[in-house]
Write a protein that holds these residues in place. Sequence first.
Motif, PDB file in Angstrom:
ATOM      1  N   GLN A  84      -3.378  -7.697  -5.744  1.00  0.00           N
ATOM      2  CA  GLN A  84      -4.261  -7.191  -4.699  1.00  0.00           C
ATOM      3  C   GLN A  84      -5.680  -7.715  -4.912  1.00  0.00           C
ATOM      4  OE1 GLN A  84      -3.014  -5.416  -2.022  1.00  0.00           O
ATOM      5  NE2 GLN A  84      -1.105  -5.997  -3.063  1.00  0.00           N
ATOM      6  N   THR A 123       5.033 -13.452  -4.532  1.00  0.00           N
ATOM      7  CA  THR A 123       3.720 -13.388  -3.898  1.00  0.00           C
ATOM      8  C   THR A 123       3.179 -14.761  -3.524  1.00  0.00           C
ATOM      9  OG1 THR A 123       2.512 -13.541  -5.998  1.00  0.00           O
ATOM     10  CG2 THR A 123       3.173 -11.333  -5.255  1.00  0.00           C
ATOM     11  N   SER A 154      -8.164 -10.619  -8.829  1.00  0.00           N
ATOM     12  CA  SER A 154      -7.234  -9.671  -8.219  1.00  0.00           C
ATOM     13  C   SER A 154      -6.811  -8.655  -9.261  1.00  0.00           C
ATOM     14  CB  SER A 154      -5.998 -10.385  -7.665  1.00  0.00           C
ATOM     15  OG  SER A 154      -5.149 -10.791  -8.736  1.00  0.00           O
ATOM     16  N   HIS A 207      -0.360 -15.951  -1.038  1.00  0.00           N
ATOM     17  CA  HIS A 207      -1.344 -15.259  -1.861  1.00  0.00           C
ATOM     18  C   HIS A 207      -2.725 -15.881  -1.702  1.00  0.00           C
ATOM     19  CE1 HIS A 207      -2.684 -12.508  -4.891  1.00  0.00           C
ATOM     20  NE2 HIS A 207      -3.083 -13.472  -5.702  1.00  0.00           N
ATOM     21  N   SER A 209       0.830  -1.204   0.000  1.00  0.00           N
ATOM     22  CA  SER A 209       0.000   0.000   0.000  1.00  0.00           C
ATOM     23  C   SER A 209       0.865   1.254   0.000  1.00  0.00           C
ATOM     24  CB  SER A 209      -0.916  -0.002   1.223  1.00  0.00           C
ATOM     25  OG  SER A 209      -1.474   1.269   1.438  1.00  0.00           O
ATOM     26  N   GLN A 244      -4.059 -14.341   1.307  1.00  0.00           N
ATOM     27  CA  GLN A 244      -4.403 -12.935   1.088  1.00  0.00           C
ATOM     28  C   GLN A 244      -5.714 -12.809   0.318  1.00  0.00           C
ATOM     29  OE1 GLN A 244      -1.741 -10.740  -1.454  1.00  0.00           O
ATOM     30  NE2 GLN A 244      -2.325  -8.773  -0.610  1.00  0.00           N
TER      31      GLN A 244
END
Length: 779
Positions: free
Chosen positions: A460, A742, A456, A442, A223, A445
Amino acid sequence: MKNKIAFYPVNDEVKSSQKLSDFKNPISPGITPEKNRQKASVDNTNELAEILFITSYPPRECGIATYSQDLIKALNNNFNKSLLVKVCALESGDESYPYPDEVKYTLKTSLAHEYEKLASTINNDNRIEIVLIQHEFGFFRLQEQAFMQFIYELSKPVIIVFHTVQPHPDEQLRLKIKSIGVACESIVVMTHTSSMILTDDYGLPQEKITVIPHGTHLVLHLSEKLLKEKYGLKNRKVLSTFGLLSSGKSIETTIEALPAIVKQCPEVVFLIIGKTHPEVKKAEGEKYRESLEQKVKDYALEDHVQFINSYLALPDLLEYLQLTDIYLFTSNDPNQAVSGTFAYAMSCACPIISTPIPHAREVLTEDTGIIFDFRNSQQLADSVIRLLNDDPLRMHISLNALQKIVSTAWENSAIAHAMLFEQTGGGKITIQYNFPSIKLDHLKQMTTKTGIIQFSKINQPDISSGYTLDDNARALVAMCMYFELTGDNEAMYSIQKYFNFIKYCQQPDGDFLNYVDKDLKFTDQNKTTNLDDSNGRAVWALGYLTSTGKLPREITSEAEIILQKALLQMDAVYSTRAMAFAIKGLYYYHRTTKSHQNNVLLKTFANRLVAMYQHESTENWEWFESYLTYANSVLPEAMLYAWQLTGAPIYRDIALISFDFLLSQIFNENGIEVISNKNWQQKGVKAGHFGEQPIDVAYTILALSKFYEVFRHEDYRKKMETAFNWFLGNNRLHQIVYNPCTGGCYDGLEEMHVNLNQGAESTISYLMARLTMERYKNE
């Protein structure tokens, strides 16, 4: 001692008045460097082939030193079962460093006799198969003749990497570079512009030149807001540049542009990251930095410029780049072929404004950045103001820059170098890809308390995409596989979560809906899409869950109830793949719960597939349909499961024939190329290319594993490894599809690039493939 004769460049006219005494060729008359090297053939079959990098190396602070260390790390991570990389560290003057273990030799570049001594040492080192030289003119400027003799003394194949390629050379430079090129087996440059200069301006043969772009780091894309808070830059618009400082960076161009920028955007801060270059500091101390500091004072910019006088650790540097709103590259050297700082900034998705060095001209277009003239502060100011005032444009450039640069990841650079080593190694190097460690980062996440999110943006999670039964069913299978392999009790939480989502999707009559939005509402897409395949996948997942040992009885009992309810509706399903997935689920369910009714249903599905096969198959098309589409391998795999459960020979025969036909369509000399999702393969028509999906590769691996388990044919195991290597770079583009940073997987292999998004389907597919391969890693 060998005779030393004057060396005249091959196929080049040399006037009798020219002096070539600087370019001695210390080999016997009539013997070319290539022939000379044939004498060095040594039987090294019991040991890994060794590649010796001749380069500056950390802890020496130098861009090429960092470059080499990053490349070697990537080679070791990916190919340390295929080759061994060692280093000869270049040292200037009296300097000496505490090197890491990979440094085998050192070379004092200012001492002529050291070159001859090193050549003899390398020639007598039977482990070394290839010598790779990182070339920068400054390294060897004090002993150019000794360096040239050194190259010709070497009896091992030499690969030279030119970090600088100057256009429009004078005759002396042209002959020098051409002489180096003739002495080497291969030449590596980092841009296509450099390659054209070597062929057009220096007359070097194109076939000797390989373009391998400067490597870049994969990053997590943290971020920006949180990083700015971490570094005390909250609510600031950050401009940055980094690298070892010297006047060639032309940092003053930005400082002179800042007053106009600050007037329009008072929240701007400019970060100058990096200490003074050690060689510059030796020559003139901190003169350049001090001049910049004075210029900041003269313009009253103390609140808008920060000097970070440090050679930052890589994680810190990448964080600074990720919080950067615009990266500024202001080099004043028009001949600078490539810039590592430039490449690193692109890998962190920085919008870039750059002077027109060849690297920038090659990768920056109106969609990926802005180019301005050397030392033109007004152009720079205008460009910065334009981007700072246009957030959508800045984001557009950022994403395009990342897509443009992702192919240059160090992992891909390692693949390109390893392929070159294999080509150069004369049969002594065979590339074998290392399996990455199993990583769930990942997947975790992407998973909320509800389940796994569908899509994603890059890495993200995109919660606006909601959830699907498809993804959560696959995730349930993957986590059950993981639990079976590791016994990790933490996997229970994920298993329960994905199972709960499947339970949530089941309707009162037993069938399932597929699409759920972020607010847990079923979307209208459920009304417009055929959901048979989704229901089949749910049966597969539930059946697999019931067969997974050591799970709490409460969850397996509940899964049986949901599965039995779902099966009441399944006999009305005729979708090819839905039936195949259901067969797999019924097979696994049968392992714990024997049921005549379920066997009847399995035979019903298998017989329907037999009828489809008999209707469509011909001598040259041994398949169930008149086309190959997605998840093709599930069909023969399901027939194999049906044979195992029933013993019906026709199921076995069709399984083998159809699977071998499918393999003949998707495996070729390049490895595996699954059917394109952009152009299904029709009967009698050649398959389309591009649009290769990770899920199809993963399903192929699952099927190959099952066929190998049953028949133990070695070809199935070899194809399994070939298919898995597709994720690691053994594919049409020679680019990684799995992202080891990731733990995610890119969404597909397109015509010229990978799809950077790392959604649930791709990530789960890779994980299932990786868990499958773990069973065979010792075979």
